[in-house]
Design an enzyme around this catalytic site. Structure first.
Site, mmCIF file in Angstrom:
data_model
loop_
_atom_site.group_PDB
_atom_site.id
_atom_site.type_symbol
_atom_site.label_atom_id
_atom_site.label_comp_id
_atom_site.label_asym_id
_atom_site.label_seq_id
_atom_site.Cartn_x
_atom_site.Cartn_y
_atom_site.Cartn_z
ATOM 1 N N SER A 106 2.523 -38.564 -58.961
ATOM 2 C CA SER A 106 3.270 -38.711 -60.076
ATOM 3 C C SER A 106 4.154 -40.033 -59.914
ATOM 4 C CB SER A 106 4.336 -37.609 -60.363
ATOM 5 O OG SER A 106 3.384 -36.436 -60.361
ATOM 6 N N ASP A 250 4.412 -42.566 -66.333
ATOM 7 C CA ASP A 250 4.342 -42.568 -65.152
ATOM 8 C C ASP A 250 2.899 -42.794 -64.591
ATOM 9 O OD1 ASP A 250 3.550 -40.249 -65.769
ATOM 10 O OD2 ASP A 250 4.374 -38.942 -64.157
ATOM 11 N N ASP A 252 0.545 -40.846 -63.616
ATOM 12 C CA ASP A 252 -0.624 -39.892 -63.874
ATOM 13 C C ASP A 252 -0.253 -39.435 -65.419
ATOM 14 O OD1 ASP A 252 1.793 -38.364 -63.227
ATOM 15 O OD2 ASP A 252 0.555 -36.595 -62.632
ATOM 16 N N ASP A 254 1.737 -37.850 -67.245
ATOM 17 C CA ASP A 254 2.346 -36.681 -67.759
ATOM 18 C C ASP A 254 3.756 -36.550 -68.117
ATOM 19 O OD1 ASP A 254 3.504 -36.730 -65.368
ATOM 20 O OD2 ASP A 254 2.793 -34.691 -64.406
#
Length: 462
Positions: A106, A250, A252, A254
């Site tokens: 993340s 970010d 990834d 999400d």
């Protein structure tokens, strides 16, 4: 301690000793435990797992280890390659798979990586399931497949496009209004997979994207957490390009934050507020966010006649309460939009499409839109933990010290004052205590956070 085993999965830094960092041996052990748990869920002929990764430098190595461990268990793997967390989440049910694994840490810096684990619905595992996998990993009871029963790896790199198709088909995404608005938007993809997915989505919506750090090399150009202090280059680019606004995600994809046309942050907390305002205006209902999120979502929900409730921190806790309360939109104040009409996972692509729809219909600048919402200011600080520190004891002392105030203890300690609040909790993903505050001004929020940091250090003798 840089290997964190929790019900959320396993997260750690690359290199170093086994069981203290995320080494190849640790990656294999936990992938094997997950695969073993998956096979215990139901007895069937073939098992399938979707695997994707962000652009971290260690991603390809970790993904190959994970995929081939699953192959060794007799599980077939659908390899999405470079992908996003929400893309893997929607791919699991589309592939009729038994689960999914996302290789991403993340918002953590480049030395970190992690295994995020999904069930057959493409949703994060609950606490009981995560605990079972930890127990399997420690017991070393994994039983691998014989040579004729090994799994196979199938590549499918079409899922980012399929994910975008799914977003564009959502009834509340007003494609015509967005296209007619002729937006120009700067995108900071932090040199990860958001640099692939977000510009593609914008182009499909008729928006002109200006790419900043959209080369998925995994060499993050700044701290990858989408906070104001890390986004000076985005602010300059938005002003220089005379863009309508800026987008940052970010690694990834999400978490989602916006920057207005002047280079000022819209406020990561207000990503969900704005998207909820739009959805609730079309489809009134209830909302949920976590305890560390702004009160502004409660205000907007009540304005539209709905009910707001806060969950413990953690996406699985938010989703559980969302299902219980039959909410129309929810998420987390860190820029995580969860829109059930799409899927039960934080999704920056869905958030971008909803925000653009709101902005196009309102026909106002981003700074003007932000001025329509209640003004709350947050401070998000942390204290680094040292081994042996009794965090539960510290939080218990703080709870006792403030027993005369309104307290919530389902997740750490949250103290609600008349015009402000503070939330103290141990992170599930990093060796830190988080101190989140909200108040009517930034100075008041920062002062409140600093006060509690000093009090915690006094209690802990650090």
């Amino acid at each position: 301690m840089t290997l964190i085993k929790s019900i959320s999965g396993i997260r750690g830094t690359i290199g170093g000793p086994v069981d203290e960092n995320l080494t190849p041996i640790d990656a294999v052990k936990f992938a094997a435990a997950y695969g073993t748990w998956l096979k215990q869920q139901r007895d069937k002929e073939n098992y399938r797992v979707v695997v994707g990764r962000d652009a971290r430098i260690s991603g390809e190595m970790i993904q190959n280890l994970v995929m081939n461990t699953l192959v060794g268990l007799g599980i077939h793997v659908i390899d999405l390659g470079l992908s996003t967390t929400p893309t893997v989440e929607i791919a699991v049910p589309m592939e009729h798979a038994d689960g999914g694994i996302i290789l991403t840490a993340s918002h953590n810096p480049k030395q970190w990586n992690a295994l995020k684990l999904l069930n057959a619905k493409g949703e994060f595992l609950n606490g009981e399931e995560g605990q079972k996998i930890l127990e399997i990993a420690e017991s070393n009871t994994m039983n691998f497949a014989k040579v004729d029963d090994l799994g196979k790896i199938t590549k499918n790199e079409a899922y980012i496009d399929l994910h975008i198709d799914e977003v564009l088909e959502l009834p509340l995404v007003n494609k015509k209004a967005i296209e007619d608005a002729n937006f120009k938007v700067v995108v900071d993809g932090v040199n990860s997979t958001g640099g692939i997915a977000i510009p593609l989505l914008l182009e499909r919506l008729g928006v002109h994207p200006v790419k900043l750090y959209c080369d998925p090399t995994g060499h993050f150009p700044h701290n990858p957490e989408p906070l104001k202090e890390h986004l000076g280059d985005l602010a300059k680019a938005v002003v220089k390009e005379r863009a309508d606004f800026g987008i940052v995600v970010d690694p990834d994809v999400d978490r989602l934050a916006f920057m207005d046309e002047t280079g000022e942050m819209f406020g990561e907390e207000y990503t969900l507020v704005a998207c909820a305002d739009y959805v609730l205006s079309k489809n009134p209902g209830n909302t949920v966010s976590n305890m560390s999120s702004t009160r502004a979502l409660r205000d907007v929900t009540e304005k539209h006649g709905g009910m707001y409730e806060a969950s413990a921190v953690g996406e699985v806790n938010v989703v559980t309460l969302m299902k219980k309360n039959n909410v129309v939109i929810g998420g987390e104040g860190n820029g995580g939009i969860i829109y059930p009409d799409s899927h039960y996972g934080r999704d920056a692509l869905v958030g971008v499409a909803l925000f653009l729809s709101l902005l196009a219909e309102k026909k106002m600048k981003v700074s003007e839109l932000r001025a329509t919402y209640p003004n709350y200011y947050m401070s998000k600080k942390k204290i680094q933990l040292t081994p042996g520190l009794d965090v539960d004891g510290i939080l218990s002392t703080m709870e006792s010290n403030y027993s005369h105030e309104k307290l919530t203890t389902i997740d750490g300690v949250k103290i609600d004052f008349a015009d402000s609040w503070v939330h103290l909790r141990k992170s599930n993903t990093e060796p830190i205590i988080r101190i989140y505050t909200e108040a009517p001004s930034q100075d008041a929020a920062d002062t409140l956070a600093d006060r509690f940091i000093a009090e915690i250090k006094a209690v802990a003798n650090i």
